[in-house]
Design a protein around this motif. Structure first.
Motif, short mmCIF file in Angstrom:
data_model
loop_
_atom_site.label_atom_id
_atom_site.label_comp_id
_atom_site.label_asym_id
_atom_site.label_seq_id
_atom_site.Cartn_x
_atom_site.Cartn_y
_atom_site.Cartn_z
N ILE A 69 0.91 -0.77 -0.34
CA ILE A 69 0.26 -0.15 0.03
C ILE A 69 0.79 1.39 0.25
O ILE A 69 0.55 2.75 -0.41
CB ILE A 69 -1.36 0.00 1.80
N LEU A 70 1.67 1.15 0.76
CA LEU A 70 3.07 2.53 0.80
C LEU A 70 4.06 2.30 -0.15
O LEU A 70 3.54 3.85 -0.93
CB LEU A 70 3.84 2.39 2.59
N ILE A 71 4.38 1.82 -1.41
CA ILE A 71 5.37 2.25 -2.49
C ILE A 71 3.83 2.39 -3.47
O ILE A 71 3.77 3.00 -4.61
CB ILE A 71 5.97 0.83 -2.06
N TYR A 72 3.14 1.12 -3.64
CA TYR A 72 2.58 0.96 -4.86
C TYR A 72 1.40 1.80 -4.76
O TYR A 72 1.41 3.00 -5.94
CB TYR A 72 1.97 0.01 -5.13
N VAL A 73 0.43 2.05 -3.85
CA VAL A 73 -1.11 2.90 -4.27
C VAL A 73 -0.27 4.42 -3.45
O VAL A 73 -0.79 5.67 -4.38
CB VAL A 73 -1.82 2.16 -2.44
N GLY A 74 0.78 4.35 -2.70
CA GLY A 74 1.32 6.06 -2.86
C GLY A 74 2.22 6.79 -2.87
O GLY A 74 2.71 7.10 -3.95
N GLY A 75 3.27 5.37 -3.78
CA GLY A 75 3.94 5.75 -4.03
C GLY A 75 4.27 5.97 -5.68
O GLY A 75 5.19 6.61 -6.37
N ILE A 76 3.60 4.85 -6.57
CA ILE A 76 3.63 4.86 -7.96
C ILE A 76 2.25 5.51 -8.39
O ILE A 76 2.25 6.25 -9.23
CB ILE A 76 3.61 3.03 -8.49
N CYS A 77 1.31 5.12 -7.57
CA CYS A 77 -0.23 5.72 -8.16
C CYS A 77 -0.20 7.37 -8.23
O CYS A 77 -0.52 8.03 -8.79
CB CYS A 77 -1.08 5.13 -8.14
N LEU B 65 9.95 -7.41 -2.13
CA LEU B 65 10.26 -5.93 -1.60
C LEU B 65 11.38 -5.43 -2.48
O LEU B 65 11.29 -4.35 -3.29
CB LEU B 65 11.37 -5.60 0.04
N PHE B 66 12.23 -6.60 -3.44
CA PHE B 66 12.66 -5.70 -4.58
C PHE B 66 12.12 -6.02 -5.98
O PHE B 66 13.01 -4.17 -5.98
CB PHE B 66 13.95 -7.03 -4.08
N ILE B 67 10.89 -6.70 -5.54
CA ILE B 67 10.35 -6.62 -6.80
C ILE B 67 9.56 -4.68 -6.97
O ILE B 67 9.56 -4.51 -7.82
CB ILE B 67 9.61 -7.11 -7.17
N ILE B 70 12.09 -2.14 -7.19
CA ILE B 70 13.08 -2.10 -8.97
C ILE B 70 10.96 -0.93 -9.82
O ILE B 70 12.10 -0.39 -10.90
CB ILE B 70 12.64 -3.08 -10.03
N ALA B 71 10.05 -1.36 -9.19
CA ALA B 71 8.91 -0.76 -9.76
C ALA B 71 8.57 0.35 -9.62
O ALA B 71 8.57 1.06 -10.23
CB ALA B 71 8.01 -1.73 -8.94
N ALA B 72 9.03 0.87 -8.45
CA ALA B 72 9.32 2.21 -8.18
C ALA B 72 10.10 2.86 -8.97
O ALA B 72 10.00 4.45 -9.72
CB ALA B 72 9.60 2.70 -7.26
#
Lengths: 178, 102
Positions: A69-77, B65-67, B70-72
């Motif tokens: 949630i933190l990285i994808y929803v918050g950091g990518i969207c 976590l690594f994926i 990399i995605a970021a």
């Protein structure tokens, strides 16, 4: 047991929650793929990623679910929404796709799905002989700083280089335009 | 709900939706979104194998976590390229990005 009591049985609740998670995941994915307005797609992506976080929760790892949630929803969207809103007509809808191309895309995707499924159901999956049940975040941190230290540092370097590269590309394109 | 096959089929379906979106979309941002879906399907696979088969349940989490890292990085680079393409073509329609065509 009365039906009402049956509803609050933990097992049934878990099943209902899992079904809800799957609906969230695939409903979000469908919203992310089909609408021609891109802003809807980003919102669908956020929904779908929240569902994936729920799947991680069911796979026994609350930490990874929170990170999702933190990285994808918050950091990518959020950066995608920024990119759409900061450049003027990115939100414009595109012309309709031709039907034959759509059919070809569907056929290719279905081929991938069939191949993956046949691999999944034909492989005799075997559990490792010795397993330990250490799921704690403490040991995760220890692993990250001992056995996977090098990978961890390289990922940090890749992120730094990617962000610097992003800034340079955006700046360069602006300078060459004016 | 508690078997490996359920999660693998879920991941395969999500990956298929990602492939379909990638092939069917014409806007660059839509394609980026589809790629994110495919990466998430891969993460689900790692976590499922981690939960049901792996000898040490921490390694799959570390890989996930690594994926994500990399995605970021990939999203940052892709967004800046999209902004650059948009500035030079005034469009994010992938079929108009033909400057290299002979």
């Amino acid at each position: 047991m009365s039906p009402l009591q049956n509803l609050f049985d933990p097992q049934v609740l878990a099943e209902v929650g899992f079904a809800g998670t799957l609906i969230l995941t695939f409903g979000g994915a469908v919203i992310a793929i089909f609408p021609r307005n891109i802003l809807y797609s980003v919102l669908g992506l956020a929904l779908s990623l929240t569902g994936v976080a729920g799947v991680f929760l069911y796979l026994g790892s609350p930490f990874i679910a929170l990170m999702e949630i933190l990285i994808y929803v918050g950091g990518i969207c959020i950066p995608i929404v920024f990119a759409i809103m900061l450049s003027k007509p990115l939100h414009l809808t595109l012309p309709k796709r031709h039907l034959p191309k759509l059919g070809l895309a569907l056929a290719a995707a279905l081929t991938v799905f069939v191949i993956l499924n046949s691999i999944i159901f034909k492989t005799p999956w075997q559990r490792a002989a010795v397993t330990n049940d250490d799921w704690s975040i403490t040991s995760l941190g220890i692993y990250l700083l001992t056995r996977y230290e090098l990978v961890f540092e390289v990922i940090s370097l890749v992120l730094l280089a990617a962000i610097m590269g992003a800034i340079i590309i955006a700046e360069y394109s602006r300078r060459s335009q004016s | 709900m508690n078997s490996l096959h359920t999660y693998l089929v879920v991941a395969a379906l999500l990956f298929t939706l990602g492939v379909f979106g990638l092939l069917q979309r014409r806007s660059l941002i839509g394609m980026l979104i589809s790629i994110e879906l495919m990466l998430n399907a891969a993460s689900i696979n790692f976590m499922a194998f981690n939960r049901f088969l792996a000898p040490d349940p921490l390694i799959g989490q570390i890989y996930t976590l690594f994926i994500m890292g990399i995605a970021a990085a990939e999203a940052a680079i892709a967004l800046s390229i999209i902004v650059a393409v948009f500035r030079s073509l005034s469009s994010i329609d992938i079929e108009r990005a033909q400057k290299l065509r002979g």
